[in-house]
Write a protein that holds these residues in place. Structure first.
Motif, PDB file in Angstrom:
ATOM      1  N   ASP A  82       4.118  -1.913  13.749  1.00 47.77           N
ATOM      2  CA  ASP A  82       4.720  -0.613  14.077  1.00 47.77           C
ATOM      3  C   ASP A  82       5.622  -0.702  15.308  1.00 47.77           C
ATOM      4  O   ASP A  82       6.640  -0.037  15.388  1.00 47.77           O
ATOM      5  N   GLU A  89       9.381  12.286   0.585  1.00 41.15           N
ATOM      6  CA  GLU A  89       8.252  11.977   1.470  1.00 41.15           C
ATOM      7  C   GLU A  89       8.210  10.491   1.823  1.00 41.15           C
ATOM      8  O   GLU A  89       7.856  10.119   2.941  1.00 41.15           O
ATOM      9  N   PRO A 143       9.665  -4.844   1.520  1.00 41.50           N
ATOM     10  CA  PRO A 143       8.789  -5.934   1.106  1.00 41.50           C
ATOM     11  C   PRO A 143       8.848  -6.255  -0.387  1.00 41.50           C
ATOM     12  O   PRO A 143       9.330  -5.463  -1.195  1.00 41.50           O
ATOM     13  N   GLN A 151       6.064  -1.849  -2.487  1.00 39.38           N
ATOM     14  CA  GLN A 151       5.036  -1.184  -1.668  1.00 39.38           C
ATOM     15  C   GLN A 151       5.387   0.255  -1.327  1.00 39.38           C
ATOM     16  O   GLN A 151       5.250   0.694  -0.184  1.00 39.38           O
ATOM     17  N   LEU A 152       5.833   0.988  -2.338  1.00 39.22           N
ATOM     18  CA  LEU A 152       6.154   2.397  -2.120  1.00 39.22           C
ATOM     19  C   LEU A 152       4.882   3.243  -2.153  1.00 39.22           C
ATOM     20  O   LEU A 152       3.822   2.770  -2.538  1.00 39.22           O
ATOM     21  N   PHE A 153       5.033   4.504  -1.755  1.00 38.81           N
ATOM     22  CA  PHE A 153       3.918   5.444  -1.865  1.00 38.81           C
ATOM     23  C   PHE A 153       4.086   6.165  -3.195  1.00 38.81           C
ATOM     24  O   PHE A 153       4.748   7.195  -3.284  1.00 38.81           O
ATOM     25  N   GLY A 154       3.480   5.593  -4.236  1.00 41.44           N
ATOM     26  CA  GLY A 154       3.767   6.010  -5.606  1.00 41.44           C
ATOM     27  C   GLY A 154       3.462   7.462  -5.913  1.00 41.44           C
ATOM     28  O   GLY A 154       4.189   8.104  -6.662  1.00 41.44           O
ATOM     29  N   GLU A 155       2.405   7.997  -5.311  1.00 40.99           N
ATOM     30  CA  GLU A 155       2.034   9.373  -5.643  1.00 40.99           C
ATOM     31  C   GLU A 155       2.641  10.384  -4.670  1.00 40.99           C
ATOM     32  O   GLU A 155       2.234  11.532  -4.622  1.00 40.99           O
ATOM     33  N   MET A 156       3.607   9.908  -3.878  1.00 35.80           N
ATOM     34  CA  MET A 156       4.338  10.817  -2.999  1.00 35.80           C
ATOM     35  C   MET A 156       5.792  10.916  -3.488  1.00 35.80           C
ATOM     36  O   MET A 156       6.271  10.033  -4.175  1.00 35.80           O
ATOM     37  N   LEU A 198       9.244   8.293  10.435  1.00 33.63           N
ATOM     38  CA  LEU A 198       8.289   9.038  11.266  1.00 33.63           C
ATOM     39  C   LEU A 198       8.469   8.794  12.760  1.00 33.63           C
ATOM     40  O   LEU A 198       8.118   9.634  13.583  1.00 33.63           O
ATOM     41  N   HIS A 243      11.526  -3.922   7.113  1.00 38.12           N
ATOM     42  CA  HIS A 243      11.147  -4.854   6.067  1.00 38.12           C
ATOM     43  C   HIS A 243      11.090  -4.112   4.732  1.00 38.12           C
ATOM     44  O   HIS A 243      10.345  -3.154   4.606  1.00 38.12           O
ATOM     45  N   ARG A 293      10.702  10.168   4.473  1.00 35.95           N
ATOM     46  CA  ARG A 293      10.201  10.767   5.714  1.00 35.95           C
ATOM     47  C   ARG A 293       9.198   9.841   6.389  1.00 35.95           C
ATOM     48  O   ARG A 293       9.201   9.688   7.611  1.00 35.95           O
ATOM     49  N   ALA A 294       8.346   9.204   5.578  1.00 35.21           N
ATOM     50  CA  ALA A 294       7.364   8.271   6.147  1.00 35.21           C
ATOM     51  C   ALA A 294       8.087   7.122   6.853  1.00 35.21           C
ATOM     52  O   ALA A 294       7.655   6.656   7.905  1.00 35.21           O
ATOM     53  N   GLY A 295       9.209   6.674   6.276  1.00 34.68           N
ATOM     54  CA  GLY A 295       9.963   5.592   6.897  1.00 34.68           C
ATOM     55  C   GLY A 295      10.588   5.995   8.219  1.00 34.68           C
ATOM     56  O   GLY A 295      10.870   5.156   9.058  1.00 34.68           O
ATOM     57  N   ARG A 320      13.907   3.452   2.503  1.00 35.46           N
ATOM     58  CA  ARG A 320      12.797   3.728   3.417  1.00 35.46           C
ATOM     59  C   ARG A 320      12.874   2.815   4.640  1.00 35.46           C
ATOM     60  O   ARG A 320      12.664   3.242   5.773  1.00 35.46           O
TER      61      ARG A 320
END
Lengths: 236, 284
Positions: free
Chosen positions: A73, A97, A84, A88-93, A104, A82, A100-102, A148
């Motif tokens: 972090d 979002e 990757p 490695q996405l947030f599949g259920e978001m 934060l 990165h 946005r996570a990227g 992201r």
């Protein structure tokens, strides 16, 4: 001036010595590719640069600062992003979002500006902002993954196998975007199975074998050296 | 409703870490004992004990994460973060922590049921159009609904909520997005444990009886509720918990009381056979 310098890097995972003695250099805003067969340590190298693994020897200098052993972090905040392998996405978001996570770590105003930039870079993704990331096609997922990573406003982007499992036309679109990304001053380290594609895109290339750099040179020279290509990179 | 109020915090922790926190029952017990100590030893008014319960829950949650979970999360790649070994190790370490807390309370209070002074108990009878329930039971119901809604808002409307969902969805992806996993996990334990301690508080206010083993049966029921609810669904766990509670009290009418304990597990077996994904579980 190099944005990233690696000297004599050694990485162990458990008992196994994955990287023995890797030295490389990425110029500011440059595009360097790392080639090699499966399992030679390319992904490990990227993951060590981004802080997921700790080096057991050698130095990693980013932007004039020794970063070996810092957490992921902190390194994202410092400017290393990165994208990757496996995305490695947030599949259920939703797509939005994920972005946005990227971002934060950014402040409100900077975040909004960044989001606009990334959306402009990937209009495809922008159209699907409300959709779940897991429901996107492979190419869209790869774009979202890069998007992201770019949300954190990096100066160095690590790209791990962006072409994996994608149709040639989609791969072309994604690789075309790399020059736009670089035009904004972001240096790129590209790990690719598809050696020809990588050498066509990059300026400089390193070939990894059994945890060591066995070959390096300007991408244009390597690609014309048929022997080298077949010896270390297989038929591709 | 007692089970629902406990199951919510328990399921939150599982959802993020895929790790079962069996010490959650003791967080509930600690919430209850905080009320007891505040009321009897310190003679504090109820309103001033509530923040103490929240604080006790937060500290216990943080402690459980440090002692029972952090130690097993030394490596950062996907192979170890959600591996079976880590899951099993933390399941046992949290169980052990729970036992330690339980036995310490047992040593101090000799395992006797302690009763809360009458003035603190919420036992006024309320008339809801012919249905009588005690004010304490009404408080439990309201608190569980508020908890559920607050948690959904937190998860879906705030940036810490976004970070929590990101970690829960993909730990590697979350790290590469610049999210500090340890900080998020601490937040989850603190939030989950505050909910657990508040649950212990409202239940003891409603029934007035407190004992060092009170968390044990409740956490097992919360676990059953989580499985029936679909493992990762907070509303699912709460609904399943209410189902278990209702089934137990209905069974209490027909069966000798010793047999009602069986009802939750019967329900669990029925669900595992006919609806293995639970009420709201994703297919896997």
């Amino acid at each position: 001036m190099s944005i990233l310098t690696i000297e004599g890097l050694e990485v162990r995972l458990g008992q196994r010595l994955i990287l023995k003695d890797v030295s490389l250099e990425v110029p500011e805003g440059g595009l360097v590719t790392i080639l090699g067969r499966n399992g030679v340590g390319k992904t490990t190298l990227l993951r060590t640069v981004s802080g997921l693994y700790r080096p057991s020897g050698g130095r990693i200098v980013f932007d004039g600062r020794d970063i070996g052993g810092l957490d992921v972090d902190k390194l994202v905040r410092a400017g290393i992003a990165h994208a990757p392998e496996g995305r490695q996405l947030f599949g259920e978001m939703s797509v939005l979002e994920n972005l946005r996570a990227g971002g934060l770590s950014l402040s409100g105003a900077e975040f909004a500006r960044r989001l606009d930039e990334v959306m402009a870079l990937f209009p495809h993704i922008a159209e699907r902002r409300g959709q779940l990331a897991g429901s996107l096609s492979g190419g869209e997922q790869q774009m979202l993954c890069i998007g992201r990573a770019l949300m954190a406003a990096p100066r160095l982007l690590l790209l791990d196998e962006p072409s994996l499992g994608l149709a040639p036309i989609v791969v072309k679109t994604i690789f075309a975007l790399l020059s736009t990304i670089r035009a904004r001053g972001v240096a790129v380290v590209l790990v690719e199975q598809n050696a020809k594609l990588a050498l066509d895109t990059a300026e400089y290339a390193y070939v990894l074998d059994q945890g060591k750099v066995v070959l390096e040179g300007p991408a244009g020279e390597l690609i014309s050296d048929e022997q080298v290509v077949s010896a270390y990179l297989g038929e591709t | 409703m007692t089970y629902a109020v406990v199951a919510i915090g328990f399921t939150l922790i599982y959802r993020v870490l895929t790790a079962v926190n069996f010490a959650h029952g003791e967080v509930y017990t600690i919430g209850a004992f905080t009320i007891l100590i505040g009321a009897t030893t310190l003679n504090l008014p109820l309103w001033s004990i509530v923040p103490l319960v929240v604080l006790a829950g937060a500290l216990t949650g943080y402690g459980i994460e440090l002692a029972g979970f952090r130690l097993f999360r030394r490596f950062t790649d996907e192979a170890s973060l959600k591996s079976r070994a880590v899951r099993e190790a933390t399941l046992l370490s949290s169980l052990a922590l729970g036992i330690v807390i339980r036995e310490i309370l047992d040593l101090i209070y000799k395992g006797d049921w302690q009763s809360l002074p009458e003035t603190y108990q919420l036992s006024t009878s309320l008339d809801l159009g012919g249905i009588y329930i005690s004010s304490g039971e009404a408080v439990i119901a309201v608190v569980s609904i508020v908890m559920l809604i607050a948690l959904q808002l937190l998860l879906h409307r705030t940036s810490i909520g976004l970070a929590i969902r990101a970690v829960s969805s993909n730990m590697i992806g979350a790290q590469f997005s610049g999210i500090n996993i340890n900080r998020v996990v601490i937040a989850v334990f603190v939030i989950g444990s505050v909910l657990g301690a508040v649950a212990g508080m409202v239940v003891s206010l409603a029934y007035g009886a407190i004992q060092s083993y009170m968390g044990l049966t409740v956490v097992i029921k919360a676990f059953v509720a989580m499985v029936i609810g679909g493992l990762t669904s907070l509303p699912g766990a709460a609904i399943a918990a209410v189902m278990i509670g209702v089934a137990e009290s209905v069974a209490g009418i027909f069966l000798p009381s010793a047999w009602t304990e069986m009802v939750a597990y019967m329900l669990l077996i029925v669900f595992l056979i006919f609806l293995p994904n639970g009420l709201f579980g994703r297919r896997r």
